[in-house]
Motif scaffolding. Sequence first.
Motif, PDB file in Angstrom:
ATOM      1  N   HIS A 150      -1.659   3.435  14.321  1.00 45.24           N
ATOM      2  CA  HIS A 150      -1.172   2.726  13.132  1.00 45.24           C
ATOM      3  C   HIS A 150      -1.356   1.220  13.286  1.00 45.24           C
ATOM      4  O   HIS A 150      -1.697   0.531  12.331  1.00 45.24           O
ATOM      5  CB  HIS A 150       0.312   3.037  12.880  1.00 45.24           C
ATOM      6  CG  HIS A 150       0.545   4.455  12.464  1.00 45.24           C
ATOM      7  ND1 HIS A 150       1.770   5.047  12.508  1.00 45.24           N
ATOM      8  CD2 HIS A 150      -0.316   5.388  11.983  1.00 45.24           C
ATOM      9  CE1 HIS A 150       1.659   6.302  12.073  1.00 45.24           C
ATOM     10  NE2 HIS A 150       0.413   6.529  11.768  1.00 45.24           N
ATOM     11  N   TYR A 151      -1.100   0.725  14.497  1.00 39.90           N
ATOM     12  CA  TYR A 151      -1.290  -0.708  14.754  1.00 39.90           C
ATOM     13  C   TYR A 151      -2.712  -1.115  14.332  1.00 39.90           C
ATOM     14  O   TYR A 151      -2.918  -2.060  13.580  1.00 39.90           O
ATOM     15  CB  TYR A 151      -1.055  -1.007  16.242  1.00 39.90           C
ATOM     16  CG  TYR A 151      -1.564  -2.357  16.698  1.00 39.90           C
ATOM     17  CD1 TYR A 151      -0.821  -3.513  16.468  1.00 39.90           C
ATOM     18  CD2 TYR A 151      -2.797  -2.473  17.347  1.00 39.90           C
ATOM     19  CE1 TYR A 151      -1.301  -4.752  16.877  1.00 39.90           C
ATOM     20  CE2 TYR A 151      -3.276  -3.709  17.757  1.00 39.90           C
ATOM     21  CZ  TYR A 151      -2.528  -4.846  17.524  1.00 39.90           C
ATOM     22  OH  TYR A 151      -3.002  -6.066  17.922  1.00 39.90           O
ATOM     23  N   ARG A 152      -3.689  -0.358  14.806  1.00 35.82           N
ATOM     24  CA  ARG A 152      -5.085  -0.686  14.493  1.00 35.82           C
ATOM     25  C   ARG A 152      -5.372  -0.544  13.005  1.00 35.82           C
ATOM     26  O   ARG A 152      -6.091  -1.351  12.418  1.00 35.82           O
ATOM     27  CB  ARG A 152      -6.040   0.201  15.299  1.00 35.82           C
ATOM     28  CG  ARG A 152      -6.049  -0.234  16.732  1.00 35.82           C
ATOM     29  CD  ARG A 152      -6.990   0.535  17.632  1.00 35.82           C
ATOM     30  NE  ARG A 152      -6.528   0.332  18.991  1.00 35.82           N
ATOM     31  CZ  ARG A 152      -5.830   1.208  19.694  1.00 35.82           C
ATOM     32  NH1 ARG A 152      -5.550   2.395  19.191  1.00 35.82           N
ATOM     33  NH2 ARG A 152      -5.420   0.927  20.911  1.00 35.82           N
ATOM     34  N   THR A 153      -4.803   0.482  12.391  1.00 39.70           N
ATOM     35  CA  THR A 153      -5.024   0.699  10.954  1.00 39.70           C
ATOM     36  C   THR A 153      -4.528  -0.500  10.139  1.00 39.70           C
ATOM     37  O   THR A 153      -5.212  -0.961   9.229  1.00 39.70           O
ATOM     38  CB  THR A 153      -4.300   1.989  10.501  1.00 39.70           C
ATOM     39  OG1 THR A 153      -4.789   3.059  11.295  1.00 39.70           O
ATOM     40  CG2 THR A 153      -4.553   2.297   9.036  1.00 39.70           C
ATOM     41  N   PHE A 154      -3.347  -1.002  10.471  1.00 39.10           N
ATOM     42  CA  PHE A 154      -2.801  -2.142   9.716  1.00 39.10           C
ATOM     43  C   PHE A 154      -3.663  -3.395   9.900  1.00 39.10           C
ATOM     44  O   PHE A 154      -3.920  -4.120   8.938  1.00 39.10           O
ATOM     45  CB  PHE A 154      -1.359  -2.436  10.150  1.00 39.10           C
ATOM     46  CG  PHE A 154      -0.348  -1.505   9.546  1.00 39.10           C
ATOM     47  CD1 PHE A 154      -0.179  -1.428   8.171  1.00 39.10           C
ATOM     48  CD2 PHE A 154       0.446  -0.691  10.348  1.00 39.10           C
ATOM     49  CE1 PHE A 154       0.769  -0.566   7.607  1.00 39.10           C
ATOM     50  CE2 PHE A 154       1.391   0.172   9.800  1.00 39.10           C
ATOM     51  CZ  PHE A 154       1.554   0.239   8.426  1.00 39.10           C
ATOM     52  N   VAL A 155      -4.092  -3.643  11.134  1.00 38.85           N
ATOM     53  CA  VAL A 155      -4.913  -4.837  11.378  1.00 38.85           C
ATOM     54  C   VAL A 155      -6.251  -4.699  10.641  1.00 38.85           C
ATOM     55  O   VAL A 155      -6.703  -5.636   9.964  1.00 38.85           O
ATOM     56  CB  VAL A 155      -5.125  -5.070  12.895  1.00 38.85           C
ATOM     57  CG1 VAL A 155      -6.079  -6.236  13.137  1.00 38.85           C
ATOM     58  CG2 VAL A 155      -3.790  -5.330  13.604  1.00 38.85           C
ATOM     59  N   ASP A 156      -6.869  -3.530  10.717  1.00 37.33           N
ATOM     60  CA  ASP A 156      -8.150  -3.312  10.033  1.00 37.33           C
ATOM     61  C   ASP A 156      -7.995  -3.439   8.521  1.00 37.33           C
ATOM     62  O   ASP A 156      -8.867  -3.973   7.846  1.00 37.33           O
ATOM     63  CB  ASP A 156      -8.723  -1.926  10.373  1.00 37.33           C
ATOM     64  CG  ASP A 156      -9.202  -1.860  11.828  1.00 37.33           C
ATOM     65  OD1 ASP A 156      -9.316  -2.931  12.458  1.00 37.33           O
ATOM     66  OD2 ASP A 156      -9.445  -0.735  12.329  1.00 37.33           O
ATOM     67  N   LEU A 157      -6.887  -2.944   8.004  1.00 37.40           N
ATOM     68  CA  LEU A 157      -6.658  -3.023   6.559  1.00 37.40           C
ATOM     69  C   LEU A 157      -6.523  -4.487   6.120  1.00 37.40           C
ATOM     70  O   LEU A 157      -7.048  -4.881   5.074  1.00 37.40           O
ATOM     71  CB  LEU A 157      -5.404  -2.211   6.192  1.00 37.40           C
ATOM     72  CG  LEU A 157      -5.122  -1.999   4.701  1.00 37.40           C
ATOM     73  CD1 LEU A 157      -6.296  -1.345   3.978  1.00 37.40           C
ATOM     74  CD2 LEU A 157      -3.858  -1.139   4.521  1.00 37.40           C
ATOM     75  N   ALA A 158      -5.861  -5.288   6.930  1.00 37.60           N
ATOM     76  CA  ALA A 158      -5.734  -6.724   6.612  1.00 37.60           C
ATOM     77  C   ALA A 158      -7.115  -7.362   6.518  1.00 37.60           C
ATOM     78  O   ALA A 158      -7.375  -8.228   5.674  1.00 37.60           O
ATOM     79  CB  ALA A 158      -4.872  -7.428   7.660  1.00 37.60           C
TER      80      ALA A 158
END
Length: 193
Positions: A150-158
């Motif tokens: 999830h950490y990576r998903t949020f950063v990638d989404l930003a």
Amino acid sequence: MLGLKLPTDPRWVNIAQMNIEDILVDHAYCEQKAASSCISIIVKYPEKKKVVETLSPIVTEEWGHFRMVIRELEKRGYKLGNQRMDEYVIRLQKLERKGGARERQLMDRLLINAIIEARSCERFRILSENINDEDLKKFYHELMISEAGHYRTFVDLAKEYMAADVVKKRLDEMLAEEAEIIRTLAVRGDRMH
Ligand SMILES: [Fe+2]
Ligand SMILES: [Fe+2]
């Protein structure tokens, strides 16, 4: 771990171990807040297709985690109880800048979520490595993997809405602020954070 600038105080797990009921109750609400937060972002940015597409399944996943924690509580004869004040999250949320471009605000919001995932992931790892309860060891190991994703998903989404270097710079600033929050927050064995 995942960019965090200050590791958790080693005393935390020792006191947390002795307060498993409180930890599980607080943890259940962390999962609830994770799901609720994704829902609020979707409601605030309905025009952003990628946001809706990416966060909808995370809502389901986080709610699944909530249900898993409820099962762990029930197995041990504990009850959910009331939500507790979450000073860590309240202080982190203050890092969201009001006004300015919608995308910048979205980036701040997503990065706050990313950081909460990173810290939760670290705490789950510590629990999985140190706790005596074999069931919970496995449980926290599995959740640790999920929250790292999830950490990576949020950063990638930003990065879908702001330039990668801008996201990186803001994440770095926020991680420094997070370390300061952790440093000044009391070490409590009845809280996940
Ligand atoms: Fe979760
Ligand atoms: Fe998560």
